[in-house]
Design an enzyme around this catalytic site. Structure first.
Site, PDB file in Angstrom:
ATOM      1  N   CYS A 199      64.394  36.183  58.167  1.00 16.38           N
ATOM      2  CA  CYS A 199      65.431  37.024  57.544  1.00 16.38           C
ATOM      3  C   CYS A 199      65.047  37.505  56.147  1.00 16.38           C
ATOM      4  O   CYS A 199      65.757  38.294  55.543  1.00 16.38           O
ATOM      5  CB  CYS A 199      66.775  36.302  57.508  1.00 16.38           C
ATOM      6  SG  CYS A 199      66.881  34.957  56.303  1.00 16.38           S
ATOM      7  N   ASP A 249      47.422  32.491  41.860  1.00 18.92           N
ATOM      8  CA  ASP A 249      47.832  31.416  40.939  1.00 18.92           C
ATOM      9  C   ASP A 249      48.682  32.016  39.816  1.00 18.92           C
ATOM     10  O   ASP A 249      48.891  33.230  39.760  1.00 18.92           O
ATOM     11  CB  ASP A 249      46.591  30.677  40.395  1.00 18.92           C
ATOM     12  CG  ASP A 249      45.685  31.581  39.557  1.00 18.92           C
ATOM     13  OD1 ASP A 249      46.181  32.211  38.599  1.00 18.92           O
ATOM     14  OD2 ASP A 249      44.467  31.651  39.861  1.00 18.92           O
ATOM     15  N   HIS A 268      48.249  40.509  45.345  1.00 21.80           N
ATOM     16  CA  HIS A 268      48.108  39.784  46.611  1.00 21.80           C
ATOM     17  C   HIS A 268      49.146  38.667  46.755  1.00 21.80           C
ATOM     18  O   HIS A 268      48.935  37.737  47.528  1.00 21.80           O
ATOM     19  CB  HIS A 268      46.682  39.229  46.751  1.00 21.80           C
ATOM     20  CG  HIS A 268      45.636  40.303  46.853  1.00 21.80           C
ATOM     21  ND1 HIS A 268      44.290  40.068  46.782  1.00 21.80           N
ATOM     22  CD2 HIS A 268      45.762  41.651  47.037  1.00 21.80           C
ATOM     23  CE1 HIS A 268      43.624  41.216  46.907  1.00 21.80           C
ATOM     24  NE2 HIS A 268      44.496  42.190  47.053  1.00 21.80           N
ATOM     25  N   ASN A 281      31.337  39.727  34.635  1.00 18.87           N
ATOM     26  CA  ASN A 281      30.988  38.999  35.861  1.00 18.87           C
ATOM     27  C   ASN A 281      29.551  38.495  35.717  1.00 18.87           C
ATOM     28  O   ASN A 281      28.668  39.285  35.385  1.00 18.87           O
ATOM     29  CB  ASN A 281      31.105  39.941  37.081  1.00 18.87           C
ATOM     30  CG  ASN A 281      31.149  39.199  38.398  1.00 18.87           C
ATOM     31  OD1 ASN A 281      30.396  38.251  38.604  1.00 18.87           O
ATOM     32  ND2 ASN A 281      32.037  39.612  39.274  1.00 18.87           N
ATOM     33  N   PRO A 282      29.301  37.212  35.952  1.00 17.18           N
ATOM     34  CA  PRO A 282      27.914  36.723  35.837  1.00 17.18           C
ATOM     35  C   PRO A 282      26.990  37.349  36.883  1.00 17.18           C
ATOM     36  O   PRO A 282      25.782  37.337  36.723  1.00 17.18           O
ATOM     37  CB  PRO A 282      28.013  35.209  36.070  1.00 17.18           C
ATOM     38  CG  PRO A 282      29.448  34.884  36.224  1.00 17.18           C
ATOM     39  CD  PRO A 282      30.254  36.151  36.285  1.00 17.18           C
ATOM     40  N   ASN A 335      44.722  37.378  42.021  1.00 18.37           N
ATOM     41  CA  ASN A 335      44.870  35.931  42.181  1.00 18.37           C
ATOM     42  C   ASN A 335      46.320  35.573  42.496  1.00 18.37           C
ATOM     43  O   ASN A 335      47.244  36.200  41.990  1.00 18.37           O
ATOM     44  CB  ASN A 335      44.422  35.217  40.906  1.00 18.37           C
ATOM     45  CG  ASN A 335      42.949  35.461  40.623  1.00 18.37           C
ATOM     46  OD1 ASN A 335      42.217  35.858  41.530  1.00 18.37           O
ATOM     47  ND2 ASN A 335      42.530  35.251  39.394  1.00 18.37           N
TER      48      ASN A 335
HETATM   49  N1  APR Z   1      33.668  34.465  35.238  1.00 16.23           N
HETATM   50  C1  APR Z   1      33.696  35.713  35.737  1.00 16.23           C
HETATM   51  N2  APR Z   1      33.404  36.012  37.012  1.00 16.23           N
HETATM   52  C2  APR Z   1      33.055  34.998  37.818  1.00 16.23           C
HETATM   53  C3  APR Z   1      32.998  33.661  37.366  1.00 16.23           C
HETATM   54  C4  APR Z   1      33.326  33.419  36.008  1.00 16.23           C
HETATM   55  N3  APR Z   1      33.272  32.191  35.508  1.00 16.23           N
HETATM   56  N4  APR Z   1      32.638  32.878  38.413  1.00 16.23           N
HETATM   57  C5  APR Z   1      32.475  33.697  39.470  1.00 16.23           C
HETATM   58  N5  APR Z   1      32.716  34.974  39.120  1.00 16.23           N
HETATM   59  C6  APR Z   1      32.676  36.162  39.952  1.00 16.23           C
HETATM   60  C7  APR Z   1      31.719  36.103  41.118  1.00 16.23           C
HETATM   61  O1  APR Z   1      30.424  36.522  40.723  1.00 16.23           O
HETATM   62  C8  APR Z   1      32.357  37.072  42.106  1.00 16.23           C
HETATM   63  O2  APR Z   1      31.877  38.391  41.899  1.00 16.23           O
HETATM   64  O3  APR Z   1      33.946  36.288  40.523  1.00 16.23           O
HETATM   65  C9  APR Z   1      33.850  37.036  41.731  1.00 16.23           C
HETATM   66  C10 APR Z   1      34.735  36.378  42.762  1.00 16.23           C
HETATM   67  O4  APR Z   1      34.714  37.156  43.928  1.00 16.23           O
HETATM   68  P1  APR Z   1      35.655  36.843  45.169  1.00 16.23           P
HETATM   69  O5  APR Z   1      35.566  35.386  45.509  1.00 16.23           O
HETATM   70  O6  APR Z   1      35.314  37.862  46.197  1.00 16.23           O
HETATM   71  O7  APR Z   1      37.118  37.053  44.585  1.00 16.23           O
HETATM   72  P2  APR Z   1      37.999  38.347  44.448  1.00 16.23           P
HETATM   73  O8  APR Z   1      37.200  39.532  44.046  1.00 16.23           O
HETATM   74  O9  APR Z   1      39.170  37.962  43.629  1.00 16.23           O
HETATM   75  O10 APR Z   1      38.470  38.544  45.953  1.00 16.23           O
HETATM   76  C11 APR Z   1      39.370  39.555  46.230  1.00 16.23           C
HETATM   77  O11 APR Z   1      39.595  38.831  48.506  1.00 16.23           O
HETATM   78  O12 APR Z   1      39.489  36.671  49.330  1.00 16.23           O
HETATM   79  C12 APR Z   1      40.288  37.825  49.220  1.00 16.23           C
HETATM   80  O13 APR Z   1      42.588  38.239  48.902  1.00 16.23           O
HETATM   81  C13 APR Z   1      41.506  37.459  48.421  1.00 16.23           C
HETATM   82  O14 APR Z   1      42.293  38.225  46.278  1.00 16.23           O
HETATM   83  C14 APR Z   1      41.143  37.926  47.028  1.00 16.23           C
HETATM   84  C15 APR Z   1      40.297  39.149  47.322  1.00 16.23           C
END
Ligand code: APR
EC number: 2.3.1.286
Length: 239
Positions: free
Chosen positions: A115, A89, A104, A204-205, A87
């Site tokens: 520069c 953030d 990232h 992860n849900p 993330n």
């Molecule tokens: N708690 C836990 N997991 C959750 C929740 C929650 N409340 N809500 C959603 N999720 C899960 C979703 O099921 C999904 O598997 O979080 C995951 C989010 O997946 P992505 O959107 O693909 O995010 P991420 O894995 O961080 O993406 C990786 O890809 O978009 C690029 O560079 C960006 O850092 C990012 C990278």
């Protein structure tokens, strides 16, 4: 006990940080995410890319860490905790986590695209999302200031990556939370951990490619599962 945490967008979703996929404003929906987060996109439309990240920077300032981020920070009272996050953030830090590696990049770092000098602001305000805004210029060379994000087509910064591999390989437990576990190289970290005999717990849900190989896969949200996880770890480690 050493705990490594690999987090992704899901942990911050409950704080209201939207991903490309669920941008609630709809304003950017017409753009391919690649255009907004790639070197190609930046080179052809810096004003568009800058507006997107400036808006996200201000948006993140307005949201708060949730119980998931807070639980991870609280583990520091009982364990040696290293957070590895995809993330951009700063919610882990704001919850109190002290060792956070951003694979990232960060919405809170900026540098000159020409520069490489660090840019320390001031940043223009953006109370409402705007689709286009020209980036500020570097005081030293006049180049455009870019967000400190690792875009598609760019290499991960070496230092956080090396630290992440080390933390994943040497932890007792790797907690993988809120990530779809498909974007490499970050998605390779659980494989590194499993190869070293590290216990891997997924939160992860939804099911992910990691769910089948993780030691334990908890199908709950981060804010529900993480505050309850620590007491379960000794039993997992004993088995
Ligand atoms: N708690 C836990 N997991 C959750 C929740 C929650 N409340 N809500 C959603 N999720 C899960 C979703 O099921 C999904 O598997 O979080 C995951 C989010 O997946 P992505 O959107 O693909 O995010 P991420 O894995 O961080 O993406 C990786 O890809 O978009 C690029 O560079 C960006 O850092 C990012 C990278």
């Amino acid at each position: 006990m050493r705990i490594a945490v690999l987090s992704g967008a899901g942990i911050s979703a409950e704080s209201g940080v939207p991903t490309f996929r669920d941008d609630k404003t709809g304003l950017w929906a017409k753009y391919d995410p690649y255009e907004l987060s790639s070197t190609d996109g930046w080179q052809s439309h810096p004003e568009r890319v800058w507006a997107w990240y400036l808006w996200r920077h201000h948006l993140v300032e307005r949201v708060q860490p949730n119980d998931g981020h807070r639980a991870v920070a609280a583990w520091q009272d009982y364990a040696d905790v290293t957070v590895i996050t995809q993330n951009v953030d700063n919610l882990h830090e704001r919850a109190g986590s002290t060792t956070v590696h951003h694979l990232h990049g960060s919405l809170f770092e900026f540098w000159c695209d020409t520069c490489g000098s660090r840019f320390h602001g001031p940043l223009p305000d953006m109370p409402e999302p705007e689709l286009e805004k020209m980036p500020p210029q570097c005081d030293i060379c006049g180049g455009l200031i870019r967000p400190g994000i690792v875009w598609f087509g760019e290499q991960l910064p070496d230092e956080p990556w090396q630290a992440a591999v080390e933390a994943a390989a040497t932890a007792d437990v790797l907690v993988v939370v809120g990530t779809s576990a498909v974007v490499y190289p970050a998605a390779g970290l659980p494989e590194v951990a499993l190869a070293q005999g590290v216990i891997v717990v997924e939160v992860n849900p939804e099911q992910t490619p990691l769910s089948g190989t993780a030691t334990l896969s908890i199908r709950e949200s981060a804010s529900t599962a993480l505050p309850r996880l620590l007491p379960q770890l000794p039993e997992l480690l004993a088995n």
